[in-house]
Design a protein around this motif. Structure first.
Motif, PDB file in Angstrom:
ATOM      1  N   ASP A   4      16.080  28.810  19.938  1.00  0.00           N
ATOM      2  CA  ASP A   4      15.790  27.485  20.157  1.00  0.00           C
ATOM      3  C   ASP A   4      15.361  27.293  21.606  1.00  0.00           C
ATOM      4  O   ASP A   4      15.644  27.616  22.463  1.00  0.00           O
ATOM      5  N   ALA A   5      14.155  26.505  21.683  1.00  0.00           N
ATOM      6  CA  ALA A   5      13.604  26.306  22.950  1.00  0.00           C
ATOM      7  C   ALA A   5      14.176  25.144  23.704  1.00  0.00           C
ATOM      8  O   ALA A   5      14.078  25.277  24.945  1.00  0.00           O
ATOM      9  N   PRO A  36      16.815  31.444  27.310  1.00  0.00           N
ATOM     10  CA  PRO A  36      16.861  32.951  27.128  1.00  0.00           C
ATOM     11  C   PRO A  36      15.590  33.500  26.499  1.00  0.00           C
ATOM     12  O   PRO A  36      15.442  32.682  25.517  1.00  0.00           O
ATOM     13  N   SER A  37      15.284  34.795  26.659  1.00  0.00           N
ATOM     14  CA  SER A  37      13.916  35.106  25.916  1.00  0.00           C
ATOM     15  C   SER A  37      14.381  35.300  24.500  1.00  0.00           C
ATOM     16  O   SER A  37      13.343  35.219  23.571  1.00  0.00           O
ATOM     17  N   ARG A  49      10.204  32.994  27.810  1.00  0.00           N
ATOM     18  CA  ARG A  49      10.275  32.792  26.375  1.00  0.00           C
ATOM     19  C   ARG A  49       8.981  32.614  25.916  1.00  0.00           C
ATOM     20  O   ARG A  49       8.705  31.321  25.799  1.00  0.00           O
ATOM     21  N   GLY A  50       8.242  33.283  25.211  1.00  0.00           N
ATOM     22  CA  GLY A  50       6.782  32.688  24.854  1.00  0.00           C
ATOM     23  C   GLY A  50       6.044  32.523  26.191  1.00  0.00           C
ATOM     24  O   GLY A  50       5.880  33.269  27.093  1.00  0.00           O
TER      25      GLY A  50
END
Length: 228
Positions: free
Chosen positions: A70-71, A65-66, A141-142
């Motif tokens: 945590d990646a 999620p955006s 996300r990023g």
């Protein structure tokens, strides 16, 4: 297994009837090179080519999620249930924004508990060689772009293998799905969107490090239940 569709083969070369939608898959239109590798034993967290309305992009399997700090979420996000995807915090904003994608594959693996452990099966088009397209959602996300595969209750003969299966698209509804104009209706008993069959394969596929087309070879063609 609590989750299904945890491995798939996406080394697709012949587009068949999908050529109008997948004519550039998995190549980068500008550079003529794949945006991400294809293979015969794709596992969660790998980066693979995925198709969305704007084109084909490399995406990590397992939606992040955006808003996630945590990646790598501590819970599995490689599948999302079609019945609850609009409600789950992990997927809700992605679903509402209609960030949709399709994941072209040759087929996917499923496991059945047997006397000597879990036996893998390969699921593909009944006549082999034809593309299957799983419906999915993508998120950014990023710099990371990731996706999840939608699943629904298994129907027809597929319920013999597992209680769930991927949500499949066909050539007619793929483009409307990507553009946000198609909604899935629940399958009725015995109905399938794809003409599927399955057969046992080597347990080598259990290791994500195993690769190669031989993973798709039937384990045996002697028994009455070799292919369904």
């Amino acid at each position: 297994m609590a989750h299904m569709c945890g491995r798939f083969a996406n080394h697709v070369q012949d587009m068949h009837r999908w050529v109008s939608i997948l004519k550039h898959w998995p190549a980068n239109i500008e550079h003529g090179e794949p945006v991400a590798p294809t293979g015969f034993n794709i596992a969660p967290t790998q980066s693979v080519p995925v198709v969305c309305a704007a084109g084909t992009y490399a995406m990590r399997w397992g939606l992040v999620p955006s808003w996630s700090k945590d990646a790598s979420p501590k819970f599995a996000t490689f599948n999302a249930r079609i019945e609850t995807v609009a409600e789950k915090p992990t997927f809700r904003s992605t679903w509402n924004a209609k960030r949709r994608c399709l994941v072209p594959i040759l087929g996917y693996y499923e496991w059945v508990q047997s006397g000597d452990g879990k036996q893998p099966y390969f699921v593909r088009q009944q006549h082999g060689g034809e593309i299957l397209a799983m419906a999915g959602l993508w998120e950014q996300r990023g710099e990371m772009v990731s996706f999840t595969v939608l699943t629904e209750p298994a129907s027809g003969k597929m319920s013999e293998l597992h209680h769930r299966m991927p949500v499949f698209l066909n050539e007619q509804n793929a483009r409307p799905w990507l553009e946000g104009g198609y909604e899935f209706a629940p399958l009725s008993h015995g109905e399938l969107r794809a003409d599927l069959s399955f057969y046992p394969v080597s347990k080598r596929v259990n290791k994500a490090s195993e690769a190669g087309a031989s993973l798709l070879d039937p384990l045996s063609d002697d028994g009455p239940d070799y292919a369904k």
